[in-house]
Write a protein that holds these residues in place. Structure first.
Motif, mmCIF file in Angstrom:
data_model
loop_
_atom_site.group_PDB
_atom_site.id
_atom_site.type_symbol
_atom_site.label_atom_id
_atom_site.label_comp_id
_atom_site.label_asym_id
_atom_site.label_seq_id
_atom_site.Cartn_x
_atom_site.Cartn_y
_atom_site.Cartn_z
ATOM 1 N N THR A 117 0.847 -1.191 0.000
ATOM 2 C CA THR A 117 0.000 0.000 0.000
ATOM 3 C C THR A 117 0.881 1.238 0.000
ATOM 4 N N ARG A 118 0.299 2.354 -0.429
ATOM 5 C CA ARG A 118 1.033 3.621 -0.459
ATOM 6 C C ARG A 118 0.058 4.769 -0.230
ATOM 7 N N LEU A 119 0.447 5.713 0.607
ATOM 8 C CA LEU A 119 -0.290 6.960 0.785
ATOM 9 C C LEU A 119 0.561 8.089 0.256
ATOM 10 N N GLU A 120 -0.045 8.970 -0.521
ATOM 11 C CA GLU A 120 0.643 10.160 -1.009
ATOM 12 C C GLU A 120 -0.138 11.374 -0.540
ATOM 13 N N SER A 121 0.562 12.316 0.062
ATOM 14 C CA SER A 121 -0.070 13.540 0.555
ATOM 15 C C SER A 121 0.663 14.737 -0.046
ATOM 16 N N VAL A 122 -0.110 15.658 -0.619
ATOM 17 C CA VAL A 122 0.452 16.899 -1.159
ATOM 18 C C VAL A 122 -0.288 18.050 -0.483
ATOM 19 N N SER A 123 0.466 18.896 0.209
ATOM 20 C CA SER A 123 -0.131 20.000 0.967
ATOM 21 C C SER A 123 0.566 21.309 0.627
ATOM 22 N N THR A 124 -0.205 22.392 0.654
ATOM 23 C CA THR A 124 0.348 23.726 0.454
ATOM 24 C C THR A 124 -0.264 24.658 1.491
ATOM 25 N N MET A 125 0.580 25.507 2.075
ATOM 26 C CA MET A 125 0.078 26.509 3.005
ATOM 27 C C MET A 125 0.634 27.868 2.615
ATOM 28 N N THR A 126 -0.271 28.837 2.528
ATOM 29 C CA THR A 126 0.075 30.234 2.315
ATOM 30 C C THR A 126 -0.725 31.030 3.343
#
Length: 151
Positions: A117-126
């Motif tokens: 299994t694999r989890l991918e998380s992409v986050s951006t904060m401004t």
């Protein structure tokens, strides 16, 4: 290591006796008084880390690119494999605090044998003058099949 704040200080021991560093079996005390042994692991992929600072002198943009491959391991007791890779990129333009941005990409792998299994998380904060603005996308895979996505 010693931190001194006015009349208070905190002293942290950073070196341990040789016999403590070379101990083969580490025990974790539990609240009920029992102790758990840390599982023996096989290293599948070594850790690596890079940190790069870039300064665009024309655009006046500073960038910190922090990459960490925390390696991959297999627990010998049950065959579970796990690993984490992440990249965090921080940018800011000189004289413009509202331009600050962080972009994070994390990948977590867990599996055993044929099952992976694999989890991918992409986050951006401004941010603007009154709010932090956060976006995140989480995608889950079983083998190479996408089984979940959430924005």
């Amino acid at each position: 290591m010693v931190f001194n704040v006015r009349d208070s200080f905190l002293s942290i021991k950073t070196e341990f006796p040789r016999e403590v560093r070379e101990i083969e079996h580490v025990w974790i005390p539990m609240s009920d008084g029992t102790r758990l042994a840390v599982s023996e692991r096989e290293i599948l992929r070594e850790e690596s880390r890079t940190r790069k600072i870039e300064h665009d002198i024309i655009e006046k943009v500073w960038t910190l690119d922090d990459f960490s491959d925390e390696g991959a391991r297999r627990l010998l007791k049950n065959g579970i494999e796990y690993g984490i890779v992440n990249r965090n990129i921080y940018t800011i333009t000189e004289g413009d605090p509202m331009s600050a941005k962080v972009h994070c990409e994390w990948t977590l792998n867990v599996g055993r044998g044929e099952w992976q299994t694999r989890l991918e998380s992409v986050s951006t904060m401004t941010a603007n003058k009154s709010h932090f603005l956060i976006s995140n996308e989480l995608t889950a895979f079983e083998d190479e099949n996408k089984v979940f996505i959430k924005n």
